[in-house]
Write an enzyme that holds these catalytic residues in place. Structure first.
Site, PDB file in Angstrom:
ATOM      1  N   THR A  15       1.402   3.772   1.975  1.00 14.13           N
ATOM      2  CA  THR A  15       1.717   4.263   3.564  1.00 14.13           C
ATOM      3  C   THR A  15       2.932   3.226   3.527  1.00 14.13           C
ATOM      4  O   THR A  15       3.567   3.390   4.776  1.00 14.13           O
ATOM      5  CB  THR A  15       1.269   3.863   4.272  1.00 14.13           C
ATOM      6  OG1 THR A  15       0.468   2.758   4.329  1.00 14.13           O
ATOM      7  CG2 THR A  15       0.140   4.713   4.134  1.00 14.13           C
ATOM      8  N   LYS A  16       3.486   1.818   2.773  1.00 11.43           N
ATOM      9  CA  LYS A  16       4.017   1.449   2.981  1.00 11.43           C
ATOM     10  C   LYS A  16       5.927   1.152   3.100  1.00 11.43           C
ATOM     11  O   LYS A  16       5.757   2.318   2.001  1.00 11.43           O
ATOM     12  CB  LYS A  16       4.067  -0.143   2.647  1.00 11.43           C
ATOM     13  CG  LYS A  16       2.700  -0.709   3.482  1.00 11.43           C
ATOM     14  CD  LYS A  16       2.796  -0.517   4.367  1.00 11.43           C
ATOM     15  CE  LYS A  16       1.718  -1.266   5.693  1.00 11.43           C
ATOM     16  NZ  LYS A  16       0.117  -0.287   5.574  1.00 11.43           N
ATOM     17  N   ASN A  17       6.524   0.881   3.454  1.00 12.10           N
ATOM     18  CA  ASN A  17       8.318   1.401   2.246  1.00 12.10           C
ATOM     19  C   ASN A  17       7.813   1.297   0.696  1.00 12.10           C
ATOM     20  O   ASN A  17       8.838   2.367   0.391  1.00 12.10           O
ATOM     21  CB  ASN A  17       9.831   0.655   2.931  1.00 12.10           C
ATOM     22  CG  ASN A  17       8.799   0.483   5.029  1.00 12.10           C
ATOM     23  OD1 ASN A  17       8.190   1.297   5.193  1.00 12.10           O
ATOM     24  ND2 ASN A  17      10.905   0.614   5.525  1.00 12.10           N
TER      25      ASN A  17
ATOM     26  N   ILE B   9       5.938   0.303  -2.171  1.00 13.63           N
ATOM     27  CA  ILE B   9       4.776   0.476  -2.622  1.00 13.63           C
ATOM     28  C   ILE B   9       4.532   0.542  -3.696  1.00 13.63           C
ATOM     29  O   ILE B   9       5.532   0.381  -5.063  1.00 13.63           O
ATOM     30  CB  ILE B   9       4.211   2.296  -2.824  1.00 13.63           C
ATOM     31  CG1 ILE B   9       5.150   2.915  -3.103  1.00 13.63           C
ATOM     32  CG2 ILE B   9       4.917   2.544  -1.089  1.00 13.63           C
ATOM     33  CD1 ILE B   9       4.526   4.456  -3.728  1.00 13.63           C
TER      34      ILE B   9
ATOM     35  N   HIS C  99       0.754  -1.393  -0.559  1.00 14.18           N
ATOM     36  CA  HIS C  99      -0.353   0.039   0.009  1.00 14.18           C
ATOM     37  C   HIS C  99       1.172   1.123   0.242  1.00 14.18           C
ATOM     38  O   HIS C  99       1.981   1.062   0.113  1.00 14.18           O
ATOM     39  CB  HIS C  99      -0.676  -0.112   0.672  1.00 14.18           C
ATOM     40  CG  HIS C  99      -1.736   1.466   0.606  1.00 14.18           C
ATOM     41  ND1 HIS C  99      -1.001   2.081   2.071  1.00 14.18           N
ATOM     42  CD2 HIS C  99      -3.289   1.020   0.879  1.00 14.18           C
ATOM     43  CE1 HIS C  99      -2.601   2.914   1.884  1.00 14.18           C
ATOM     44  NE2 HIS C  99      -3.315   2.833   0.960  1.00 14.18           N
TER      45      HIS C  99
END
Length: 376
Positions: free
Chosen positions: A185-187, A189, A183
């Site tokens: 918001t992850k490291n 993406i 997603h």
């Protein structure tokens, strides 16, 4: 305003997406999907990887693979995202929520055994902020009671656990199955996206069938069968090549992205350590057996009032900070289904945890502005 999150682009995403389109195949399981899956298998030692459209889908695949049925019990933390629970509730499971640890939001492994009953089928540890749960304890319980372990590694890419045997293992490679998120918001993406990691090869063939809508389509395209049909339950879990191509551009820069995120994390820790100690604020705790993948920088305030005041102060200075999960055992959907135990630490993190901005393009000057605002 300094946002909480800003998706980072490496510069090659659109190039690879165009390349995917030019091949004439943009549905799932093409060149870029296979490249990404091979990358994870080789780098982290997962036995088999299947990209999915989300981490939620990967968890739902896991619930299907371990044959969750009505009446089965699944142990997991209350302090987690709703997808962790939904995947198993959809199969009819009863969720047995465990409390978090005193020093970090992961489930307290020492409290799990008391929750195990003859109906227990699985334990789902969530590696919060990319910090490992105590997997030695969890896997020992799984072996003792013949349970499955599904790691919710949504936040845990490129993070590791060192067991009592001294072996360092990637998170997501220890349980029978694991789910990752890409997603935005992850490291790393792909907008939306996820992955199922399979570490027990008894699940490998069936996972591929479930992934392909319950058909043996993948076997057909490999020439292993002369036609394919409906052979099991399944759904459309695999992502398009467009998503996989975007993800590949990110994976090429994984080490660079990780180095920058760790730099930001360390800047926060160094600049806030004295202030936090003076104001009874808890900084992130990384146990000796875990590594830090810099997914998140969080603080645990002493109470709700302190957190509310801090969020409002930062917002007034154009800095967007947010809290996180609300305890699922108190949610409108599950409160009347919870077995009744108080989960005090889960509630404490729900009331007191705050997350600071952390994204690749966050500059040192912005970090200093944030920490200066907090400490003055």
């Amino acid at each position: 305003m300094i946002p909480f999150n800003k998706p980072h682009l490496t510069g090659k995403e659109t190039h690879y997406m165009y390349d995917a389109v030019s091949t004439g195949k943009i549905s799932g399981n093409g060149k870029y999907t296979k490249m990404c899956q091979d990358f994870f298998e080789k780098r982290y030692g997962f036995k088999k990887c299947l990209l999915t459209t989300s981490c939620t889908d990967a968890l739902e695949m896991a619930a299907l693979l371990i044959n969750i049925e009505p009446g089965d019990e699944v142990i997991m933390p209350s302090y987690t995202f709703v997808s962790t629970s939904n995947a198993f509730v959809l199969r009819g499971a009863t969720i047995i929520f465990a409390d978090s640890a005193p020093d970090n939001p992961n489930l307290d492994a020492s409290k799990i055994e008391a929750l195990i009953t003859p109906k227990t089928k699985a334990i789902v540890p969530v590696h919060y902020a990319g910090t490992a749960c105590d997997m030695d304890q969890i896997m020992a319980l799984a072996d003792k009671y013949n349970l499955f372990v599904v790691e919710d590694a949504a936040q845990a890419i490129d993070s590791f656990y060192t067991g009592k045997d001294g072996v360092k293992r990637a998170l997501g490679s220890i349980g029978h199955l694991a789910a990752f998120s890409f997603h935005e918001t992850k490291n790393i993406i792909s907008g939306e996206g996820g992955m199922l990691a399979i570490n027990d090869l008894q699940f490998a063939n069936r996972a591929e069938i479930i992934w392909e809508k319950g058909t043996n389509r993948s076997s057909f395209f490999r020439g292993e069968v002369d036609k394919y049909g409906w052979v099991d339950m399944g759904s459309s879990f695999l992502p398009s090549e467009i998503i996989s191509a975007f993800l590949w551009a990110q994976l090429e820069e994984l080490d660079t992205i990780q180095a920058k995120r760790k730099h930001i994390w360390e800047q926060y820790y160094t600049q806030l350590e004295s202030w936090a100690r003076a104001h009874a604020v808890q900084l992130p705790h990384v146990p000796n057996y875990a590594t830090n993948n810099a997914h998140m920088f969080y603080l645990v305030c002493k109470d709700l009032d302190q957190r509310t005041a801090l969020i409002e102060k930062l917002k007034a200075n154009e800095i967007w900070c947010v809290f996180h999960y609300l305890s699922l055992h108190k949610s409108p959907f599950y409160a009347d289904k919870h077995y009744g135990a108080a989960l005090d630490y889960s509630d404490h993190y729900s009331d007191c945890l705050i997350r600071l901005p952390l994204f690749y393009d966050l500059e040192d000057e912005q970090i200093q502005k944030i920490t200066h605002c907090m400490t003055t």
